[in-house]
Design an enzyme around this catalytic site. Sequence first.
Site, short mmCIF file in Angstrom:
data_model
loop_
_atom_site.label_atom_id
_atom_site.label_comp_id
_atom_site.label_asym_id
_atom_site.label_seq_id
_atom_site.Cartn_x
_atom_site.Cartn_y
_atom_site.Cartn_z
CE LYS A 35 8.92 -42.15 -82.44
NZ LYS A 35 7.77 -41.45 -81.83
NE ARG A 130 2.09 -36.42 -83.48
CZ ARG A 130 3.29 -36.81 -83.04
NH1 ARG A 130 4.38 -36.35 -83.61
NH2 ARG A 130 3.39 -37.66 -82.05
CE1 TYR A 260 31.43 -29.60 -105.63
CE2 TYR A 260 30.99 -30.83 -103.60
CZ TYR A 260 31.27 -30.80 -104.96
OH TYR A 260 31.39 -31.98 -105.64
CG MET A 308 27.05 -37.70 -101.62
SD MET A 308 26.58 -38.31 -103.24
CE MET A 308 25.48 -37.03 -103.80
C1 LIG Z 1 8.08 -41.14 -80.51
C2 LIG Z 1 7.11 -41.24 -79.43
C3 LIG Z 1 7.54 -41.30 -78.09
C4 LIG Z 1 9.00 -41.15 -77.70
O1 LIG Z 1 9.39 -39.79 -77.75
P1 LIG Z 1 10.83 -39.36 -77.22
O2 LIG Z 1 10.86 -37.90 -77.25
O3 LIG Z 1 11.82 -39.95 -78.18
O4 LIG Z 1 10.96 -39.95 -75.88
C5 LIG Z 1 6.59 -41.49 -77.11
N1 LIG Z 1 5.28 -41.59 -77.43
C6 LIG Z 1 4.83 -41.53 -78.70
C7 LIG Z 1 3.38 -41.65 -78.97
C8 LIG Z 1 5.73 -41.34 -79.73
O5 LIG Z 1 5.29 -41.27 -80.98
#
Ligand SMILES: *Cc1c(COP(=O)(O)O)cnc(C)c1O
Length: 363
Positions: A35, A130, A260, A308
């Site tokens: 992702k 969550r 800065y 930047m």
């Molecule tokens: C992002 C995610 C993972 C991977 O988590 P890591 O800490 O990067 O290994 C696994 N399961 C779900 C549901 C996630 O959203």
Amino acid sequence: MARPTSALIHTDALRHNLAQARALAPHSRVMAVVKADGYGHGLERVARALEGADAFGVASLSDADRLRAAGLSQPIVLLSGFDEADDLPQLRRLGVETVVHHISQVEMLEQAADGDPIRCWLKVDTGMHRLGFAPEHLHEAHARLSAAASVADGIVLMNHFASSDEFDGDSPGNRQTREQQREFAAAIDGLSGARSLANSAAVLGWPDAHADWIRPGGLLYGISAVEGRNGEDFGLRPAMTLSTRLIAVNAVRKGERVGYAATWECPEDMLIGVAAIGYGDGYPRAAPSGTPVRVAGHDTQVIGRVSMDLMTIDLRGIPQAKVGDPVVLWGPELPVERIAQVSGTIGYELTCSITRRVRFVES
Ligand SMILES: *Cc1c(COP(=O)(O)O)cnc(C)c1O
């Protein structure tokens, strides 16, 4: 001349880290989590390097679309699930599996009988609060999915850990993970199907939780999710080197201030290097004076505010430094976790934050 700022992606490190995940969890299949554009490393590039994985995990349908367009035929799992009934034809067209975490998704699946069945990963909330069904609603959700013509046989049962990075000693996080494992076992009691619990930290530290499918993300990029430890401490190799070059070397007098808000005052006459990278490239503005950086193979530090497009670097101790010298911000010689720690974040956020003007190169 093109801006010298680049992210070099080490595809051999990605493959090494996948092999490491398999060695750690030899009885589990591996969903490679890609992702957020492969944690900022580039989705297609990462997926090709990790094509030996048993599945890919993404957070959006458009990422699944990109993987299919790149010719990848592995199973793909939509980790946050689908949002609306209109997503279902696309899931079918792309052959994407989906997490089901909410009753509204069960209802949409029940009403979408036409077409190929979709494989579902049923998520139970074991205490992270969550996504996921409360344990007391899991069996009903499972029964309804099992009865739905739109749902493929073989529903996978999953949860997600909140604190699996705390695996040493008896901390609240450690107790939470044990509690989440107990909750999961109790919630799925009587249900059959493959089980999946482990993110990267659980792959590293909770072998009891490896189950049928592990879901590593950060680990594959060589990034440790464990406070105070680097990927290297777990036999992982960083998959990204972020680098640039010096575009100026300036002699600045004792007592003069740099950058800065004039946050750095020269304690002596000194050489200061200016590197072509800043927060516009994704380097954290929060990195304070003292943050490690490497110039032409020597360890030194960031001084003054990161701006930047540019940052200023202490060249005391590197008197031979000159315009054009390579500057490494993180990579195999300088763990991204160290930059993250002093910047108040985690390595994941840093690699995810690289911006589009950085040139990506592959090795
Ligand atoms: C992002 C995610 C993972 C991977 O988590 P890591 O800490 O990067 O290994 C696994 N399961 C779900 C549901 C996630 O959203």
